[in-house]
Structure formats: C-alpha cells, structure tokens
Design a protein around this motif. Structure first.
Motif, mmCIF file in Angstrom:
data_model
loop_
_atom_site.group_PDB
_atom_site.id
_atom_site.type_symbol
_atom_site.label_atom_id
_atom_site.label_comp_id
_atom_site.label_asym_id
_atom_site.label_seq_id
_atom_site.Cartn_x
_atom_site.Cartn_y
_atom_site.Cartn_z
ATOM 1 N N GLY A 278 50.612 36.124 -12.957
ATOM 2 C CA GLY A 278 50.712 34.718 -13.344
ATOM 3 C C GLY A 278 51.582 33.906 -12.418
ATOM 4 O O GLY A 278 51.584 34.083 -11.201
ATOM 5 N N ASP A 279 52.332 32.985 -13.001
ATOM 6 C CA ASP A 279 53.195 32.090 -12.224
ATOM 7 C C ASP A 279 54.580 32.714 -12.048
ATOM 8 O O ASP A 279 55.597 32.119 -12.424
ATOM 9 N N THR A 280 54.613 33.877 -11.491
ATOM 10 C CA THR A 280 55.877 34.581 -11.271
ATOM 11 C C THR A 280 56.443 34.225 -9.899
ATOM 12 O O THR A 280 55.714 34.171 -8.913
ATOM 13 N N LYS A 281 57.757 34.006 -9.864
ATOM 14 C CA LYS A 281 58.461 33.718 -8.615
ATOM 15 C C LYS A 281 59.659 34.663 -8.527
ATOM 16 O O LYS A 281 60.461 34.732 -9.460
ATOM 17 N N VAL A 282 59.776 35.369 -7.417
ATOM 18 C CA VAL A 282 60.860 36.327 -7.216
ATOM 19 C C VAL A 282 61.657 35.889 -5.996
ATOM 20 O O VAL A 282 61.097 35.585 -4.946
ATOM 21 N N GLY A 283 62.992 35.867 -6.122
ATOM 22 C CA GLY A 283 63.860 35.389 -5.055
ATOM 23 C C GLY A 283 64.098 36.420 -3.963
ATOM 24 O O GLY A 283 63.409 37.431 -3.856
ATOM 25 N N GLU A 284 65.119 36.172 -3.162
ATOM 26 C CA GLU A 284 65.453 37.036 -2.029
ATOM 27 C C GLU A 284 66.279 38.244 -2.470
ATOM 28 O O GLU A 284 67.000 38.205 -3.469
ATOM 29 N N ASP A 285 66.178 39.317 -1.668
ATOM 30 C CA ASP A 285 67.033 40.502 -1.824
ATOM 31 C C ASP A 285 66.964 41.116 -3.217
ATOM 32 O O ASP A 285 67.950 41.678 -3.712
ATOM 33 N N CYS A 286 65.824 41.021 -3.849
ATOM 34 C CA CYS A 286 65.628 41.664 -5.145
ATOM 35 C C CYS A 286 64.979 43.031 -4.934
ATOM 36 O O CYS A 286 64.446 43.329 -3.872
ATOM 37 N N ARG A 287 65.034 43.846 -5.964
ATOM 38 C CA ARG A 287 64.281 45.097 -5.959
ATOM 39 C C ARG A 287 63.603 45.242 -7.313
ATOM 40 O O ARG A 287 64.275 45.257 -8.352
ATOM 41 N N ILE A 288 62.281 45.319 -7.277
ATOM 42 C CA ILE A 288 61.500 45.508 -8.494
ATOM 43 C C ILE A 288 61.003 46.949 -8.464
ATOM 44 O O ILE A 288 60.155 47.318 -7.649
ATOM 45 N N ARG A 289 61.521 47.769 -9.366
ATOM 46 C CA ARG A 289 61.254 49.195 -9.303
ATOM 47 C C ARG A 289 59.964 49.556 -10.031
ATOM 48 O O ARG A 289 59.411 48.765 -10.801
ATOM 49 N N SER A 290 59.494 50.759 -9.774
ATOM 50 C CA SER A 290 58.166 51.192 -10.201
ATOM 51 C C SER A 290 57.918 51.004 -11.701
ATOM 52 O O SER A 290 58.818 51.129 -12.524
ATOM 53 N N TYR A 291 56.660 50.696 -11.996
ATOM 54 C CA TYR A 291 56.112 50.602 -13.350
ATOM 55 C C TYR A 291 56.624 49.393 -14.131
ATOM 56 O O TYR A 291 56.397 49.305 -15.341
ATOM 57 N N SER A 292 57.281 48.460 -13.466
ATOM 58 C CA SER A 292 57.688 47.228 -14.147
ATOM 59 C C SER A 292 56.544 46.216 -14.110
ATOM 60 O O SER A 292 55.790 46.148 -13.140
ATOM 61 N N VAL A 293 56.437 45.430 -15.179
ATOM 62 C CA VAL A 293 55.419 44.385 -15.301
ATOM 63 C C VAL A 293 56.140 43.063 -15.512
ATOM 64 O O VAL A 293 56.889 42.899 -16.481
ATOM 65 N N VAL A 294 55.926 42.127 -14.600
ATOM 66 C CA VAL A 294 56.612 40.829 -14.643
ATOM 67 C C VAL A 294 55.547 39.738 -14.675
ATOM 68 O O VAL A 294 54.705 39.657 -13.779
ATOM 69 N N GLU A 295 55.590 38.893 -15.703
ATOM 70 C CA GLU A 295 54.548 37.885 -15.893
ATOM 71 C C GLU A 295 55.165 36.517 -16.177
ATOM 72 O O GLU A 295 56.054 36.388 -17.026
ATOM 73 N N ASN A 296 54.701 35.508 -15.458
ATOM 74 C CA ASN A 296 55.117 34.118 -15.692
ATOM 75 C C ASN A 296 56.634 33.990 -15.811
ATOM 76 O O ASN A 296 57.175 33.345 -16.711
ATOM 77 N N THR A 297 57.319 34.598 -14.874
ATOM 78 C CA THR A 297 58.782 34.686 -14.920
ATOM 79 C C THR A 297 59.372 34.244 -13.589
ATOM 80 O O THR A 297 58.800 34.509 -12.529
ATOM 81 N N THR A 298 60.527 33.586 -13.644
ATOM 82 C CA THR A 298 61.264 33.208 -12.444
ATOM 83 C C THR A 298 62.486 34.113 -12.309
ATOM 84 O O THR A 298 63.332 34.167 -13.206
ATOM 85 N N ILE A 299 62.555 34.820 -11.199
ATOM 86 C CA ILE A 299 63.665 35.735 -10.920
ATOM 87 C C ILE A 299 64.438 35.201 -9.722
ATOM 88 O O ILE A 299 63.849 34.940 -8.666
ATOM 89 N N ALA A 300 65.734 35.008 -9.884
ATOM 90 C CA ALA A 300 66.571 34.466 -8.808
ATOM 91 C C ALA A 300 66.877 35.551 -7.776
ATOM 92 O O ALA A 300 66.292 36.636 -7.782
ATOM 93 N N ASP A 301 67.809 35.277 -6.871
ATOM 94 C CA ASP A 301 68.140 36.206 -5.782
ATOM 95 C C ASP A 301 68.969 37.395 -6.281
ATOM 96 O O ASP A 301 69.686 37.313 -7.277
ATOM 97 N N ARG A 302 68.850 38.498 -5.540
ATOM 98 C CA ARG A 302 69.688 39.697 -5.719
ATOM 99 C C ARG A 302 69.608 40.278 -7.131
ATOM 100 O O ARG A 302 70.574 40.772 -7.685
ATOM 101 N N VAL A 303 68.434 40.235 -7.690
ATOM 102 C CA VAL A 303 68.199 40.816 -9.020
ATOM 103 C C VAL A 303 67.602 42.206 -8.846
ATOM 104 O O VAL A 303 66.738 42.432 -8.001
ATOM 105 N N THR A 304 68.061 43.153 -9.664
ATOM 106 C CA THR A 304 67.455 44.483 -9.703
ATOM 107 C C THR A 304 66.754 44.664 -11.038
ATOM 108 O O THR A 304 67.366 44.505 -12.100
#
Length: 461
Positions: A278-304
């Motif tokens: 969907g309308d997901t936005k992920v910032g800089e220096d993040c790490r999205i680890r295996s098997y995660s599902v992210v939908e219509n979400t805004t994630i800022a910088d340096r998020v794990t």
C-alpha cells in the motif's frame, strides 16, 4: 477501455479490478496516463459491473462513459464519441495493460502528432506472438501499415510476422469518426472491432502508422490468473530493482512482496520474505527483518522492525525498535526511540518518546507519555461491551507487570502502579497505586495435603 468482463479469468470480479503490484490493473493505466494528460482529460469506458469499477477509481478524478451493452472495442469508441469528439487527437488505452509506461504513451502521442497520422498503432515483438493480432506493414522498414490481422485470420505467410498489435492506439478524431460507422460485426463474436479501423482508414487513403515499444513486456495483458501473476512478478521485481538503484539493500528481492506504490529511502535494508504494501513509506537507515508485513504505514529513519511484525496504518518515529512479533494496528503512533516488544499489540495508541512496552501486552485506545515503562502482561481494558474508552498515562510512569487498566482512566506523571493491580480509579501524579488482594500464606498446608493424598492412594491399592 474498461468495460469487458474478462470471462477467461473465471472470476466474478471485473478484469480491470484484479490486482498486480498492490493495485488494480486499471489504476496502473490511469496513473501512467495521468503523467501525460490531466485526469480531467481521461475518460474511462465502463460497462460490466460499472458501479464497482467507478467506485474503485473515482478518487483519481477521471470521467466515466457507460457502454451499457458491450459489443466490442469499436462499439466502445462509438459510445465515447460525443464525449471526446472535441479533441483533435485521442489516445486509446486498454484498462488491462498495467505495465505500460507513461514515457511510452508520450512517444506514441508525439510520433502520431508529428507524422499527422490518422491512426498510430503501438506494436511489440514478444518472444511468442501466438494469440495476438499481427501488424502488417506495407513493406519492411516502413512505418506505414496496411492492416491488422487477427490470429485466426492469419495466412501461413502472415503467421511468420512477429510484430503484434498491443491494442493501444492514437487517432486523429476527424477521420476516425468519419469512418467509425463503417465498422462491421462480421466475425465469430458479432462485435465491432477497433482493429478494423486500420484497414478502413488505409482504404480511405489515410495514413496508418506503427511505432514499436522498446520493451515488449509493457504491452502484455493477461487472460488467466496464472498470466496475471506473471505480470505481478514482473512489476514487483521492477519495483525492487528501482529501489535498489536508489540505494536500498534488498536481500533476495525475488522473495519480497513490495507494492509499486511503496517508497523506501537509501541505506535501508529489507530482508527476505518481507511484505511492504500500500502507501507505505520507509525512511533511511532502517532494517526490516524477515517475515514482517508493513501496510499503509510511515516509518521514520533508523527504525528496526524485528522478525515477524505486522504493522498496519501506523506511524513509527525515528529510532524506534519493534518486535519481534509485535502487532501494530491502525492509528498507532510509536514515538521516537520507543520500544514495542515481542507479542505486544497496539491499537489506536500514542506511545511517547523513549517509552517501552516490551512483552506480552495489549494497549488499545491509549495515550502514553514520554519515558514510561509498561510491564509484561499489561492490558488496557478499553471496551465495555458497547463503547471504547481511553486510557491516559503520563510521562515517566512505571506500570508493573500483569496490570489491568480499566478505562476510562488517567495515570499522572511519575506515578507507580504495583504489579498485578487492577486499576479502576485515576492515579494522581507521583502516587503509588496498589489494587490487589492481600496475600495469605498457610504454612505446611501443601505438605499436609500431599500426605493425605498419598494415604488415600495406598488404601485404594
């Protein structure tokens, strides 16, 4: 054109509303066209389940034309004639060709206008042309077309031609509408085919030209679910390649599911088997680890985001740490440097800067301040069976493990709540709240009970 049923899909859903890359086929086409002309100049011909199709794309700002009875592509243009006749030239796009790029549409338009053609056909040369109508040029190397011949009508010589008709055209409206009424339904389906306009215009002495797409994949449609999933695979890999070219690391991109609408900033790492939807936005220096599902979400910088998290409709602040196996439900706002740990569920929650809920907790309809610690097993009891109520927790609060907070309730800044409490009244700032029964200990009770049980057992034997 988006009026057809797509009967070969064997689906109740209109063909143009089937999704690839996270969006309906028709939305992909509208988005590409919107880079060329404003939505106010885009007309969608609808017919089969017209209301459903309109509802799905109404927010794009396009116009709708109703083809109440579907008698072919030529009939669709006849239906649209009164709406588009004021334009000197029109582009005809298929609502089920989702990989078409806006720059390709622009090339067709510019070529058509420069050459002052009556009709311009976008063609392609795929690896396998079987099933497609062929474009027959007047002579090799010429842009001039003599006819479009459908697969069933090909001669043995014409069948050797590898150049196919994409079903995407540009027309000068004056000659188009002058000869549109000459279309005949003398075919197996009894329909009026827009492809026949090529022969009619050539016979009338008008110029019919062809321009070849640089990438044949752009003009591919799908007539089965399996073919549609091939298009889905192609658009998702294209999205992954685009993100990687912009500085995103995607480990094993063929395993990820990333919608075409997703935005990811440089230096972020996406691990295998992640879904970004969907309308997901992920910032800089993040790490999205295996098997995660992210939908219509805004994630800022340096998020794990640790393994196995499910995040939907949320906002995640800079430096936050989520999971593993956290469930962040809609309208949740996780603050800067906050922690939401394993098996924690949030719904419509604001979690302040540096606050933590690390274990086995449900937080619903709550506002939680900065620097607050939520212990393991804490529950906000937000629902009374009829209405939802809010829990308000201040800054620097300590909520002990296995506490239930029965909303509506307020806990002041710096308060302490003892583990195992059931809080039903507001807790003032700086107070200690205990709400549990006093422990009673009976020395020797367990030993006596065990001895009695053993004696009964021996007597029975």
């Amino acid at each position: 054109m988006a009026a057809g049923k797509g009967t070969r899909l064997k689906s109740k859903r209109p063909k143009v509303l089937h999704e690839i890359g996270g969006q309906a086929l028709l939305r992909h086409v509208i988005r590409a066209a919107s880079h060329i002309v404003p939505p106010s100049d885009i007309y969608v011909v609808v017919g089969h389940q017209a209301a459903r199709v309109e509802d799905a794309v109404r927010d794009t700002g396009v116009h709708f034309i109703h083809q109440h009875e579907q008698h072919g592509t030529g009939h669709a243009i006849q239906t649209a004639q009164s709406a588009v006749s004021r334009y000197e030239n029109i582009l005809v796009l298929s609502g089920d060709v989702p990989l078409l790029k806006s720059n390709t549409i622009a090339q067709v338009r510019d070529f058509h206008i420069f050459e002052r053609a009556a009709m311009t056909i976008l063609t392609a040369v795929p690896e396998n042309a079987i099933g497609y109508g062929r474009v027959i040029r007047k002579e090799p190397g010429s842009n001039d077309v003599s006819a479009i011949v459908e697969q069933k009508a090909l001669t043995s010589e014409q069948a050797k031609v590898g150049e196919i008709n994409s079903g995407i055209y540009a027309f000068r409206t004056e000659p188009l509408f002058a000869h549109l009424g000459e279309l005949k339904n003398e075919n197996a389906h009894g329909e009026l085919y827009l492809t026949d306009m090529a022969g009619l215009l050539v016979h009338a002495g008008e110029r019919v030209l062809a321009i070849q797409a640089g990438n044949p994949v752009e003009v591919l449609g799908a007539n089965t679910i399996a073919e549609m999933m091939e298009l889905d695979r192609e658009i998702r890999l294209e999205t992954a390649r685009r993100l990687m070219s912009e500085g995103v690391t995607i480990l094993r991109p063929e395993t990820t599911v990333i919608d075409a609408s997703v935005e990811v900033s440089p230096d972020t790492v996406i691990e295998p088997f992640v879904q970004l939807l969907g309308d997901t936005k992920v910032g800089e220096d993040c790490r999205i680890r295996s098997y995660s599902v992210v939908e219509n979400t805004t994630i800022a910088d340096r998020v794990t985001v640790r393994q196995g998290c499910v995040i939907s409709g949320a906002r995640i602040g800079t430096g936050a740490l989520l999971g593993p196996y956290a469930h962040i439900r809609p309208e949740s706002e996780v603050g800067e440097d906050a922690h939401v740990g394993n098996f924690v569920e949030t719904k419509k929650v604001v979690l302040g800067k540096g606050s933590k809920a690390n274990h086995l907790t449900y937080l619903g309809d709550a506002i939680i301040g900065d620097g607050t610690n939520i212990g393991a097993g804490v529950i906000t009891c937000n629902y009374d069976g009829v209405n939802k109520h809010t829990t308000s927790i201040g800054d620097g609060v300590f909520v002990g493990s296995d506490t239930t907070l029965v909303a509506p309730i307020s806990v002041g800044n710096g308060a302490y709540i003892a583990a195992g409490s059931s809080i039903t009244e507001d807790v003032p700032e700086g107070a200690l709240a205990l709400a549990r029964s006093r422990q009673t200990t009976k020395p020797g009770w367990a030993t006596t009970k065990s001895a009695v049980a053993k004696k009964k057992l021996s007597l029975n034997h």
